[in-house]
Design an enzyme around this catalytic site. Sequence first.
Site: not given
Lengths: 275, 288
Positions: B74, B128, B131, B165, B191, B265-266
């Site tokens: 982050l 978020n 975490c 999330k 996810i 995303g990726t």
Amino acid sequence: MSDSRPIAPFGRRSVSIVETRSLGLYQVIKVQDDAAPLVRPGQFHMLSTTVGWGGETGGRPWLGRAISFLSTDGAGGIEFLVDGVGPGTHRLSSLKSGDQLDLVGPLGNGFPEVGSSDQTKPCLVAGGIGLAPILALSQRLELDGVEHDLILGFRNAEFAGAARDWPNASVSTDDGSVGEQGTVIAPLTRALDSGSRTVYACGPPLMLEAVRALCDETNTPAWFAMEAPMACGFGACFGCAVETKDGIVRLCVDGPVLSGSVLAGISSTGRVDAQ
Amino acid sequence: MSVNFCGVELAHEVVNASGTFDPLAARRTFGEVAFTDFPFSAHVTKTITVAARQGNRPPRLWEAPTSLINSIGLPNKGIDRWLEEDYPELRKLPVPLIVNVMGFDTDELLKLVGVVTGLEDVVAIELNVSCPNVETGTIIGSDPDECARTVDAVRGLTTLPLIVKLTPNATDPAAVAIAASEAGADAISMINTLRGLALDPATLEPWLGGGTGGVSGPGVRAVALAQTASVCAAVSIPIIGMGGVDSGASANEFLAVGATLVAVGTASFTDPMAGSRIAGELAGLRQL
């Protein structure tokens, strides 16, 4: 550094390979990239193959590989230099003329412009596959009529075969089988002793750190083209972080060329050979 | 095709996953076209925290079979500098903003939501909760009660849609989703990455600077799809489904199990315009 970097077309594109050849133990892949003919030495592209990328060796390679270019004709003819050390670079090394290459780039900042009126003589230093951006810079300086030193270090004679087209280079090998035995540090020290220099270097982390330390001791301005594991190449993943005196930076957009003045040390932890 | 998400009309179903597309870095690399031809129908920001964060020590990435393991940590400039430097630029995007925030305790989260809720062009806030929470020592997103408490704490501060999330590293993500929904969450995104470990092949020690990392990419898609299906069946609020989406066909699978939007995303790492391509492929599939 001014941010006048050549801009990349948005998105990944496919280009044809027009020629391949070996250079020492490395492989040269030449493409014709009309979409982005302007590239600056030290910039890189993310490369993958259009066919046969992924699905090999347990699902790898999968991400593109960050590869520097070796030369450009200024009209879209660009040569990349590849060392087949992992699944991605092995696949890239197997490409033949007529195959399709997917690429994104040019990416990153590249080396700063070197003017012919600069007071200090450029001293270019490369180790191993770090040859690519250094020879690209040397090519640019030759075109601009800028006299410079060229110091190239290799493991042994087989790798040093890559230096065959640069007869004026000072070559050293770890085993002494070609040129001077030892690292690039001895010829670099002699160059620095002979007058003021600005150093431009690319190579493995241990070599870069030795060059950085020597330049630091001698107050020699230096620029380092660096490497880190990289997923995207355009600042999206925050993965290619390196530690500098100014904090952690993203090598793909804030580098890959960093000034020695911002580096406290060059770590080997980000080595990419394992990938 | 346009889609209504929590009352906001979006041009198509494909948004970016938080932390996987930086429009400002893309503009430095590709020029203004990265803004004018922005690949997504909304921009979800990288997670913003109260204090600036450097992120985890390198190395941060490991390529695994059809997937990526990251330990980014982050990194961000903190809310004050984000407001001053990034927000004015991000507003120039041709799409609305969804701002992702994370607080290390409830006070931080209250501050973040309080600041973001007043911002023009921001159409939703994504929490978020995937975490570690330093106040309780648990992962909020894996505990239904903790998650409900977190949503409840900020619900009264904003009329903007609140998206939670979720982490897949939970025994029962559907139970967490139900708790979030009952506490007033307007949507679920899921996810986040799956916890994973990469070892340096030479030393067999952890490769990543952060120890373990998060796995993303097509290799996690089946897990993401199963969890998304289970949550879609459990709650009636809209879901942003994600995890290894790399084509219109794989995006369509998430919509088929009940997601309203799909996040990429990726896949953007291999092609900066993957979002546009996937949205186009999805539209093509819908016309069949």
